[in-house]
Design an enzyme around this catalytic site. Structure first.
Site, short mmCIF file in Angstrom:
data_model
loop_
_atom_site.label_atom_id
_atom_site.label_comp_id
_atom_site.label_asym_id
_atom_site.label_seq_id
_atom_site.Cartn_x
_atom_site.Cartn_y
_atom_site.Cartn_z
N LYS A 141 0.85 -1.19 0.00
CA LYS A 141 0.00 0.00 0.00
C LYS A 141 0.89 1.24 0.00
CE LYS A 141 -3.98 -0.57 1.21
NZ LYS A 141 -5.17 -0.58 0.37
N ASP A 169 -0.70 0.00 -4.48
CA ASP A 169 -2.06 0.52 -4.34
C ASP A 169 -2.02 1.82 -3.53
OD1 ASP A 169 -5.25 -0.96 -3.31
OD2 ASP A 169 -4.73 1.03 -4.04
N GLU A 198 -2.60 0.38 -8.46
CA GLU A 198 -4.04 0.63 -8.32
C GLU A 198 -4.26 2.10 -7.91
OE1 GLU A 198 -6.18 -2.09 -5.72
OE2 GLU A 198 -4.67 -3.64 -6.09
N LYS A 253 -13.58 -6.78 -7.11
CA LYS A 253 -13.97 -7.05 -5.72
C LYS A 253 -15.45 -7.40 -5.75
CE LYS A 253 -10.75 -4.37 -2.88
NZ LYS A 253 -9.67 -4.14 -3.84
O1 LIG Z 1 -6.25 -6.81 -3.33
C1 LIG Z 1 -5.58 -7.37 -2.45
O2 LIG Z 1 -4.50 -7.91 -2.67
C2 LIG Z 1 -6.10 -7.47 -1.01
C3 LIG Z 1 -7.29 -6.57 -0.73
C4 LIG Z 1 -6.90 -5.12 -0.69
O3 LIG Z 1 -5.77 -4.74 -0.97
C5 LIG Z 1 -7.92 -4.16 -0.34
C6 LIG Z 1 -9.15 -4.55 0.10
C7 LIG Z 1 -10.13 -3.61 0.51
C8 LIG Z 1 -9.84 -2.29 0.52
C9 LIG Z 1 -8.43 -1.84 0.40
O4 LIG Z 1 -7.84 -1.83 1.67
C10 LIG Z 1 -7.57 -2.72 -0.48
C11 LIG Z 1 -7.67 -2.23 -1.91
O5 LIG Z 1 -7.93 -1.06 -2.13
O6 LIG Z 1 -7.43 -3.02 -2.84
MG LIG Z 2 -7.21 -1.32 -4.24
#
Ligand SMILES: O=C(O)CCC(=O)C1=CC=C[C@@H](O)[C@@H]1C(=O)O
Ligand SMILES: [Mg+2]
Length: 340
Positions: A141, A169, A198, A253
């Site tokens: 992140k 991300d 991302e 998602k």
């Molecule tokens: O995508 C992944 O590898 C794990 C999930 C993840 O990173 C996330 C899940 C939900 C919200 C965020 O914190 C984050 C994302 O933004 O992708």
């Molecule tokens: Mg994301």
């Protein structure tokens, strides 16, 4: 054949450090819908994600209850499943009931690297991040520290792990100048080892500009979730992905997108335009995560899903994720809010 259904509401304690959109998440509240028809059983998880879903848990619970009552009465379970989390959970339960959700899964995921120390800018923290020995990809992140510190961390991590590729991300954290600041401090040789980034910028147009300027591959996550919520967004034949083009990956998602059928259509249409897709978690419980692993293995056998979120929980729900030693809460211990 006789039908019966149950709706369980669960509350699972989270690790203290879970912060979503600036809000601390101390417990995860969601539902498990359970369908029974003759000897067959199907389950699905309905768990809107605070800060990302429009609907709250209570709204999802009410809509789920209404849909289940209609299903038990012999009607279409999806007819009034409008919220994405409800459409996803009920469609998964129906698929599993009909035996159409494959059992097999690899339970492989892209590790989410912890970033507290990294983010604090602790000297050498990034290079010392524990990365599982055999993993090819990891996710980091960005956007909590300065763009320059983020770039330093990414470069240190890639230098310390020569065969590692990264998914990044920023969760829409940056303005375009900040994103450019990040790229300026990134070692050029490392750009090709970033599978995608991302949502680097607040504005989708800035994300596209940033990607074109830097050559960093872009993935839509929040932008895709916002697009599918638009009333004119249709997945019929004339839907084109060009409103989302410019990215090389769609982050799917399902809890935030909708029914499995909607996710399948989106994935297939993305693939027709050469866009990749990865299935990603929305902090579902271990029950939901194991189903997402099966879904990913079925729909995207060549892609490793982003499901490494179980470590954010303090317990599992009903089904264990292979290898996890977290205690397991059983559905019968949860609150059954309705049973036909
Ligand atoms: O995508 C992944 O590898 C794990 C999930 C993840 O990173 C996330 C899940 C939900 C919200 C965020 O914190 C984050 C994302 O933004 O992708
Ligand atoms: Mg994301």
């Amino acid at each position: 054949m006789t039908r019966s259904a149950s709706l369980y509401r669960y509350r699972l304690p989270m690790d203290t450090g879970v912060i979503l959109r600036g809000r601390r998440l101390t417990e995860r509240i969601g539902y498990i819908a359970e369908l029974r028809e003759g000897a067959r059983i199907g389950r699905g998880e309905i768990a809107p994600l605070p800060g990302f879903s429009v609907e709250c848990a209570d709204q999802a619970g009410q809509q789920s209850l209404h849909a289940l009552k209609r299903w038990v009465a012999g009607q279409d379970i999806m007819a009034c499943a409008r919220w994405p989390s409800v459409a996803f959970g009920l469609s998964m339960a129906a698929l599993e009931l009909q035996g159409e959700l494959p059992i097999t899964a690899r339970y492989q995921t892209v590790p989410l690297l912890s970033h507290e120390s990294v983010n604090a800018g602790a000297e050498g923290a990034a290079a010392n991040l524990s990365v599982p020995a055999d993993c090819r990809f990891a996710k980091l992140k960005l956007g909590r520290g300065s763009p320059q510190q983020d770039a330093i961390n990414v470069s240190a991590l890639l230098k310390a792990h020569p065969s590692l590729m990264l998914r990044l991300d920023a969760n829409c954290a940056w303005s375009l100048p900040q994103a450019r600041e990040f790229a300026r401090h990134l070692a050029p040789a490392h750009v090709s080892r970033i599978a995608f980034i991302e949502e680097p910028c607040q504005r989708p147009a800035d994300c596209l500009t940033f990607s074109k300027e830097t050559g960093l591959a872009l993935a839509w996550d929040e932008t895709l979730q916002a697009a599918v919520r638009q009333p004119d967004f249709t997945l019929d034949t004339d839907f084109r992905l060009d409103s989302l083009s410019g990215a090389n990956t769609l982050v799917i998602k399902p809890t935030l997108i909708g029914s499995v059928q909607r996710c399948i259509a989106l994935i297939r249409q993305a693939q027709q335009t050469g866009t990749k897709a990865v299935i990603s978690a929305s902090l579902e419980s271990s029950l939901g995560l194991t189903q997402l692993a099966r879904l990913s293995c079925w729909l995207l056998p060549g892609s490793v899903p982003g499901l490494d979120t179980l470590s954010l929980f303090r317990s599992q729900l009903e089904l264990t994720w292979p290898g996890s030693t977290l205690p397991v809460k059983l559905l019968q211990q949860q609150t059954r809010v309705w049973h036909s």
